[in-house]
Design a protein around this motif. Sequence first.
Motif, PDB file in Angstrom:
ATOM      1  N   LEU A  69       0.842  -1.199   0.000  1.00 21.89           N
ATOM      2  CA  LEU A  69       0.000   0.000   0.000  1.00 21.89           C
ATOM      3  C   LEU A  69       0.875   1.246   0.000  1.00 21.89           C
ATOM      4  N   ASP A  70       0.498   2.204  -0.819  1.00 19.60           N
ATOM      5  CA  ASP A  70       1.190   3.497  -0.837  1.00 19.60           C
ATOM      6  C   ASP A  70       0.211   4.547  -1.343  1.00 19.60           C
ATOM      7  N   VAL A  71       0.649   5.806  -1.380  1.00 19.45           N
ATOM      8  CA  VAL A  71      -0.231   6.899  -1.766  1.00 19.45           C
ATOM      9  C   VAL A  71       0.073   7.353  -3.192  1.00 19.45           C
ATOM     10  N   LYS A  72      -0.773   8.226  -3.703  1.00 19.07           N
ATOM     11  CA  LYS A  72      -0.662   8.701  -5.079  1.00 19.07           C
ATOM     12  C   LYS A  72       0.667   9.415  -5.309  1.00 19.07           C
ATOM     13  N   GLY A  73       1.309   9.114  -6.441  1.00 16.69           N
ATOM     14  CA  GLY A  73       2.569   9.748  -6.792  1.00 16.69           C
ATOM     15  C   GLY A  73       3.795   9.038  -6.264  1.00 16.69           C
ATOM     16  N   SER A  74       3.625   7.827  -5.729  1.00 13.62           N
ATOM     17  CA  SER A  74       4.758   7.132  -5.117  1.00 13.62           C
ATOM     18  C   SER A  74       5.389   6.084  -6.022  1.00 13.62           C
ATOM     19  N   LEU A  75       4.844   5.891  -7.220  1.00 15.26           N
ATOM     20  CA  LEU A  75       5.350   4.818  -8.078  1.00 15.26           C
ATOM     21  C   LEU A  75       6.307   5.316  -9.154  1.00 15.26           C
ATOM     22  N   GLN A  76       6.143   6.544  -9.628  1.00 17.10           N
ATOM     23  CA  GLN A  76       6.969   7.092 -10.702  1.00 17.10           C
ATOM     24  C   GLN A  76       6.892   6.194 -11.938  1.00 17.10           C
ATOM     25  N   THR A  77       7.961   5.481 -12.301  1.00 13.63           N
ATOM     26  CA  THR A  77       7.996   4.725 -13.558  1.00 13.63           C
ATOM     27  C   THR A  77       7.341   3.354 -13.476  1.00 13.63           C
ATOM     28  N   LEU A  78       6.954   2.912 -12.297  1.00 13.13           N
ATOM     29  CA  LEU A  78       6.360   1.583 -12.140  1.00 13.13           C
ATOM     30  C   LEU A  78       4.860   1.634 -12.399  1.00 13.13           C
TER      31      LEU A  78
END
Length: 608
Positions: A69-78
């Motif tokens: 679980l994470d919040v919006k904008g935490s994945l970048q290229t994934l």
Amino acid sequence: MSGSCREVVTLQLGHYANFVGTHWWNLQDASLAYDGDDVSSSELQSDVMFREGLTLSGQVTYTPRLIALDVKGSLQTLRKEGRLYDTEEEEEEHTFTWEGAIVTHEESPPEKNSFLQELDALEAGTLVAEPDFCRPSMGAAGVPVETVNCRLERTHKAYWLEGSVRVWSDFLRLHLHPRTVSIINQYNHEGESERLEVFGQGEALLQGSVLEDLEDRLHFFTEECDYLQGFQVLCDLTDGFSGVGSKVTELLRDSYGGRGILTWGVAPVNHPDTSSVTALQQMMNCALGTLQMANHSSLFCPLTLRGGFSRRPPPPTAFPLLHADPLLRYHSSSVLALALDSMTVPYRLRQNAEPMWQLSDALTGSGRKVVSAFGAVPFPMMLGSSLPAALDACADALPWRPLSACAEPRGGRCFGQSVILRGVEEQWRPLLPGVEPPSVLHQERRGEDVLSAYLRLHYPSAPLASHSSHRPSVTCAILLPQCEKNLKSLGLHLVSCCSKLTPPFPQFFSPALSSQGFLQNPGSPPSACGSVSSLPVLTSLQCSSAAGGCLSELQRSCAAVDLRRVIPSFLSHGPELSELSESLEQLRRLAHRYRPEHSDSSSSDEED
């Protein structure tokens, strides 16, 4: 993969938890045993943490049994769904019926660092692999079978990503299952607004669609398990994810009764410019998160390089053979992942594994569910030396450093302990007849006995239980007159397999280390490859008076804060002031259980 095992489902809640988890999964991927490999020689069983699957084209996949679980904008290229099960590259055609003016806003996609670019090039077939760069697994008939999870095998090439790692997916080696990543769109990773900052926000978040999505993912991973032993939870402790973790562990306890729930509360080192209001807010999150997750878990252990959780903590934990920057999350999370890789060995062993419930029961008697962690990363041992000589070199000091923001107790009580040493062979040349042993440790002939004798010098009141992955469990309980009946055994695990380091693990090691992570003789030239590819690691998971002292300090610091005047926003999201006061009182009672004079009868009266 092979054979039946006791499966574990891992949950990573929060951005720093995913930092630690990414390093940890990269370490697991480096030791992954595939079909056709000589799995019988592997001391650790990969099936405990990994699941096997097939793509629509029949490719074998090995992916972590993981929910992140994470919040919006935490994945970048994934991509949230990953690329593991892509079947076609064509995009769907969309029909637009709007006849008015159209304004197009374009944004350049995030740029991938050198490591991710080479991963993509390798998968696309445009990069020629170096020797041992990628290894196919072998099928039953000895025919190579493509395993799409193996993206990069160990190579001597080093990546310097300290300036390019922004999020945890920037250094992720392996593929994730499409049901792994769950994004909470109500909150942002960056920016000044819509941040998941306080405990009450996280508690309120786990309902409605977020709860339904989590339950669906849990059902997917648990229903395919034959012998589910429990859950491993990594949760951010200093922000609103502490509230998320409180509700998630409560859900696991209520829905999967009888399964082990080992929760690791992780926290990065604070930047010196952190405001006093933010520091107070983080301290309150730690207090509430620790209490609630400990109540709902089989065992709770804080993991951090912080010196403490108070408003003005001591300097971060430093390791003499590491040149790591504790303020850099890419560095600090890798140290915690190495320690976690060692501490989780007992329930990942192929032979004579210690299930989660057994590990937690041995450490959490009398309601003491909060334990502390210590580690020697790496274990300081000379190349070609022996375990007795390495421990003798530590003199009167223990070789490990605190990993739970609390100091080693001096003259305190250790109620139970799990000690794991990885990467050190247990056999060495015996002394010749008539030769006087340099120390009492040299009189022992087995690694477990050496480690047991060494720890008995520092923890004389604790009974010991020796356990090895090489032979059936042998219990040698040494009951001393001063032992109390409620003291738990000290579990020793000695495994020869080291922690394997593969790109892009940070290369922040002392030049005194060889490529295998051992100390070199003074004057020896640096290793030819210029990087460390494996490490011996020693860790200790303790239930001791040290944890009680940390809880007491945290409770007193929080009780001294007037939240209505200093950070009223903390109360605006909940809990109520009366509920907060009750929680701090429960935390005080929990800390009281670690006092030496506290008996079993008094602890049972105070159970919540």
